[in-house]
Design a protein around this motif. Structure first.
Motif, PDB file in Angstrom:
ATOM      1  N   GLU A   1       3.288   9.243   1.349  1.00 43.44           N
ATOM      2  CA  GLU A   1       2.535   8.028   1.031  1.00 43.44           C
ATOM      3  C   GLU A   1       3.463   6.830   0.829  1.00 43.44           C
ATOM      4  OE1 GLU A   1      -0.824   7.448   0.835  1.00 43.44           O
ATOM      5  OE2 GLU A   1      -1.023   9.435   1.722  1.00 43.44           O
ATOM      6  N   ALA A   2       4.647   7.073   0.269  1.00 47.24           N
ATOM      7  CA  ALA A   2       5.584   5.992  -0.020  1.00 47.24           C
ATOM      8  C   ALA A   2       6.998   6.433   0.308  1.00 47.24           C
ATOM      9  CB  ALA A   2       5.489   5.599  -1.495  1.00 47.24           C
ATOM     10  N   PHE A   3       7.872   5.461   0.505  1.00 46.52           N
ATOM     11  CA  PHE A   3       9.271   5.747   0.790  1.00 46.52           C
ATOM     12  C   PHE A   3      10.049   5.627  -0.518  1.00 46.52           C
ATOM     13  CE2 PHE A   3      13.518   4.939   2.448  1.00 46.52           C
ATOM     14  CZ  PHE A   3      13.590   5.906   3.422  1.00 46.52           C
ATOM     15  N   ASP A   4       9.962   6.656  -1.333  1.00 43.07           N
ATOM     16  CA  ASP A   4      10.636   6.634  -2.619  1.00 43.07           C
ATOM     17  C   ASP A   4      10.989   8.045  -3.063  1.00 43.07           C
ATOM     18  OD1 ASP A   4       8.157   7.648  -3.275  1.00 43.07           O
ATOM     19  OD2 ASP A   4       7.632   6.081  -4.679  1.00 43.07           O
ATOM     20  N   GLY A   5      11.670   8.153  -4.174  1.00 41.33           N
ATOM     21  CA  GLY A   5      11.980   9.449  -4.768  1.00 41.33           C
ATOM     22  C   GLY A   5      12.760  10.385  -3.877  1.00 41.33           C
ATOM     23  N   GLU A   6      12.325  11.631  -3.859  1.00 39.91           N
ATOM     24  CA  GLU A   6      13.012  12.676  -3.101  1.00 39.91           C
ATOM     25  C   GLU A   6      13.086  12.356  -1.609  1.00 39.91           C
ATOM     26  OE1 GLU A   6      11.774  16.716  -3.858  1.00 39.91           O
ATOM     27  OE2 GLU A   6      11.214  16.179  -5.903  1.00 39.91           O
ATOM     28  N   PHE A   7      12.033  11.735  -1.094  1.00 40.70           N
ATOM     29  CA  PHE A   7      12.015  11.411   0.336  1.00 40.70           C
ATOM     30  C   PHE A   7      13.124  10.412   0.679  1.00 40.70           C
ATOM     31  CE2 PHE A   7       9.814   8.993   3.909  1.00 40.70           C
ATOM     32  CZ  PHE A   7      10.235   9.880   4.884  1.00 40.70           C
ATOM     33  N   ALA A   8      13.232   9.338  -0.061  1.00 40.07           N
ATOM     34  CA  ALA A   8      14.264   8.329   0.195  1.00 40.07           C
ATOM     35  C   ALA A   8      15.660   8.903  -0.006  1.00 40.07           C
ATOM     36  CB  ALA A   8      14.056   7.121  -0.699  1.00 40.07           C
ATOM     37  N   ALA A   9      15.797   9.834  -0.933  1.00 42.09           N
ATOM     38  CA  ALA A   9      17.103  10.426  -1.223  1.00 42.09           C
ATOM     39  C   ALA A   9      17.617  11.284  -0.063  1.00 42.09           C
ATOM     40  CB  ALA A   9      17.029  11.261  -2.493  1.00 42.09           C
TER      41      ALA A   9
ATOM     42  N   GLY B   1       8.078  11.620   7.636  1.00 39.97           N
ATOM     43  CA  GLY B   1       7.878  10.204   7.889  1.00 39.97           C
ATOM     44  C   GLY B   1       7.009   9.515   6.868  1.00 39.97           C
ATOM     45  N   GLN B   2       6.909   8.208   7.031  1.00 38.09           N
ATOM     46  CA  GLN B   2       6.067   7.370   6.196  1.00 38.09           C
ATOM     47  C   GLN B   2       5.582   6.216   7.054  1.00 38.09           C
ATOM     48  OE1 GLN B   2       7.092   4.093   4.503  1.00 38.09           O
ATOM     49  NE2 GLN B   2       5.149   3.982   3.435  1.00 38.09           N
ATOM     50  N   VAL B   3       4.311   5.864   6.904  1.00 43.41           N
ATOM     51  CA  VAL B   3       3.723   4.777   7.679  1.00 43.41           C
ATOM     52  C   VAL B   3       3.469   3.603   6.743  1.00 43.41           C
ATOM     53  CG1 VAL B   3       1.765   4.069   9.111  1.00 43.41           C
ATOM     54  CG2 VAL B   3       2.625   6.407   9.261  1.00 43.41           C
ATOM     55  N   ALA B   4       3.878   2.407   7.173  1.00 43.78           N
ATOM     56  CA  ALA B   4       3.704   1.210   6.344  1.00 43.78           C
ATOM     57  C   ALA B   4       3.163   0.062   7.188  1.00 43.78           C
ATOM     58  CB  ALA B   4       5.035   0.803   5.723  1.00 43.78           C
ATOM     59  N   HIS B   5       2.253  -0.704   6.618  1.00 44.15           N
ATOM     60  CA  HIS B   5       1.748  -1.907   7.278  1.00 44.15           C
ATOM     61  C   HIS B   5       2.881  -2.914   7.418  1.00 44.15           C
ATOM     62  CE1 HIS B   5      -2.576  -1.120   7.189  1.00 44.15           C
ATOM     63  NE2 HIS B   5      -2.372  -0.538   6.019  1.00 44.15           N
ATOM     64  N   ILE B   6       2.928  -3.622   8.543  1.00 42.40           N
ATOM     65  CA  ILE B   6       3.886  -4.723   8.688  1.00 42.40           C
ATOM     66  C   ILE B   6       3.157  -5.996   9.119  1.00 42.40           C
ATOM     67  CG2 ILE B   6       5.963  -3.360   9.034  1.00 42.40           C
ATOM     68  CD1 ILE B   6       5.674  -3.767  12.048  1.00 42.40           C
ATOM     69  N   GLY B   7       1.951  -6.138   8.650  1.00 39.37           N
ATOM     70  CA  GLY B   7       1.184  -7.342   8.936  1.00 39.37           C
ATOM     71  C   GLY B   7       0.532  -7.306  10.301  1.00 39.37           C
TER      72      GLY B   7
ATOM     73  N   ARG C   1       4.837   0.306  10.758  1.00 39.40           N
ATOM     74  CA  ARG C   1       6.171   0.873  10.953  1.00 39.40           C
ATOM     75  C   ARG C   1       6.128   2.337  10.564  1.00 39.40           C
ATOM     76  NH1 ARG C   1      11.431  -0.495   7.303  1.00 39.40           N
ATOM     77  NH2 ARG C   1      12.994   0.396   8.687  1.00 39.40           N
ATOM     78  N   ILE C   2       6.656   3.175  11.432  1.00 37.89           N
ATOM     79  CA  ILE C   2       6.785   4.600  11.151  1.00 37.89           C
ATOM     80  C   ILE C   2       8.259   4.852  10.850  1.00 37.89           C
ATOM     81  CG2 ILE C   2       6.482   6.948  12.022  1.00 37.89           C
ATOM     82  CD1 ILE C   2       4.528   5.690  14.142  1.00 37.89           C
ATOM     83  N   VAL C   3       8.562   5.154   9.591  1.00 37.30           N
ATOM     84  CA  VAL C   3       9.941   5.449   9.194  1.00 37.30           C
ATOM     85  C   VAL C   3      10.119   6.956   9.286  1.00 37.30           C
ATOM     86  CG1 VAL C   3      11.665   5.302   7.368  1.00 37.30           C
ATOM     87  CG2 VAL C   3       9.986   3.472   7.645  1.00 37.30           C
TER      88      VAL C   3
ATOM     89  N   VAL D   1       7.665   1.191  15.784  1.00 35.25           N
ATOM     90  CA  VAL D   1       6.595   0.259  15.451  1.00 35.25           C
ATOM     91  C   VAL D   1       5.388   0.578  16.320  1.00 35.25           C
ATOM     92  CG1 VAL D   1       5.876  -2.164  15.406  1.00 35.25           C
ATOM     93  CG2 VAL D   1       8.194  -1.536  14.707  1.00 35.25           C
ATOM     94  N   ALA D   2       4.248   0.710  15.681  1.00 35.47           N
ATOM     95  CA  ALA D   2       2.975   0.958  16.365  1.00 35.47           C
ATOM     96  C   ALA D   2       2.144  -0.323  16.292  1.00 35.47           C
ATOM     97  CB  ALA D   2       2.229   2.109  15.696  1.00 35.47           C
ATOM     98  N   PRO D   3       1.294  -0.555  17.282  1.00 36.37           N
ATOM     99  CA  PRO D   3       0.491  -1.783  17.282  1.00 36.37           C
ATOM    100  C   PRO D   3      -0.567  -1.858  16.188  1.00 36.37           C
ATOM    101  CG  PRO D   3      -0.073  -0.417  19.168  1.00 36.37           C
ATOM    102  CD  PRO D   3       1.099   0.229  18.495  1.00 36.37           C
ATOM    103  N   SER D   4      -0.894  -0.726  15.564  1.00 44.48           N
ATOM    104  CA  SER D   4      -1.851  -0.727  14.460  1.00 44.48           C
ATOM    105  C   SER D   4      -1.556   0.441  13.527  1.00 44.48           C
ATOM    106  CB  SER D   4      -3.296  -0.622  14.972  1.00 44.48           C
ATOM    107  OG  SER D   4      -3.554   0.682  15.437  1.00 44.48           O
ATOM    108  N   TYR D   5      -2.047   0.324  12.307  1.00 45.46           N
ATOM    109  CA  TYR D   5      -1.867   1.390  11.330  1.00 45.46           C
ATOM    110  C   TYR D   5      -2.584   2.657  11.791  1.00 45.46           C
ATOM    111  CZ  TYR D   5      -1.215   3.497   6.734  1.00 45.46           C
ATOM    112  OH  TYR D   5      -0.834   4.326   5.710  1.00 45.46           O
ATOM    113  N   GLU D   6      -3.768   2.487  12.361  1.00 49.80           N
ATOM    114  CA  GLU D   6      -4.547   3.628  12.836  1.00 49.80           C
ATOM    115  C   GLU D   6      -3.794   4.399  13.924  1.00 49.80           C
ATOM    116  OE1 GLU D   6      -8.120   3.462  15.694  1.00 49.80           O
ATOM    117  OE2 GLU D   6      -9.026   3.561  13.686  1.00 49.80           O
ATOM    118  N   ILE D   7      -3.196   3.689  14.856  1.00 47.98           N
ATOM    119  CA  ILE D   7      -2.428   4.341  15.923  1.00 47.98           C
ATOM    120  C   ILE D   7      -1.218   5.063  15.330  1.00 47.98           C
ATOM    121  CG2 ILE D   7      -0.916   3.864  17.901  1.00 47.98           C
ATOM    122  CD1 ILE D   7      -3.043   1.855  18.848  1.00 47.98           C
ATOM    123  N   ALA D   8      -0.543   4.438  14.377  1.00 47.92           N
ATOM    124  CA  ALA D   8       0.613   5.076  13.735  1.00 47.92           C
ATOM    125  C   ALA D   8       0.198   6.365  13.039  1.00 47.92           C
ATOM    126  CB  ALA D   8       1.255   4.120  12.739  1.00 47.92           C
ATOM    127  N   GLU D   9      -0.909   6.325  12.296  1.00 40.61           N
ATOM    128  CA  GLU D   9      -1.391   7.524  11.608  1.00 40.61           C
ATOM    129  C   GLU D   9      -1.714   8.640  12.599  1.00 40.61           C
ATOM    130  OE1 GLU D   9      -4.636   5.934   9.175  1.00 40.61           O
ATOM    131  OE2 GLU D   9      -3.479   6.615   7.441  1.00 40.61           O
TER     132      GLU D   9
END
Length: 106
Positions: free
Chosen positions: A79-87, A34-40, A45-47, A59-67
């Motif tokens: 850390e990011a949704f890119d490279g091998e993970f996205a593939a 997975g990957q956790v991203a802020h959505i304001g 968002r937990i992908v 979707v989690a109510p806060s970044y801390e809760i998602a982590e």
């Protein structure tokens, strides 16, 4: 002090619920990462990407809760949704049709 304890208890219940859902996704897809991203203001968002290429998000109510939820679930977190993970994501006809429809106004 009671208010803080109620908020903490609610947050812990939310963490547990999200961790169960992540675990269920992982079990259904032969494992997951997975990957956790802020959505304001809405939280984070937990992908999730399964070993079979299936994907989803929560979707989690806060970044801390998602982590805390991904940590509790035991999945690998990127850390990011890119490279091998996205593939690892497998897209089907539905996704390609939706993406094409968005480009042409559908």
């Amino acid at each position: 002090m009671a208010d803080t304890q109620q908020v903490d208890a609610k947050a812990e219940r939310t963490v547990a619920k999200l961790a169960r859902r992540i675990g269920a996704f992982s079990k259904a897809h032969g494992g997951a990462e997975g990957q956790v991203a802020h959505i304001g203001e809405r939280g984070a968002r937990i992908v999730l990407v399964g070993e079979d290429g299936g994907w989803g998000d929560l979707v989690a109510p806060s970044y801390e809760i998602a982590e805390k939820a991904v940590e509790k679930s035991g999945i690998t977190v990127h850390e990011a949704f890119d490279g091998e993970f996205a593939a690892k994501v497998t897209t089907g006809a539905y996704e390609w049709k939706r993406m094409a429809g968005m480009q042409i106004g559908g």
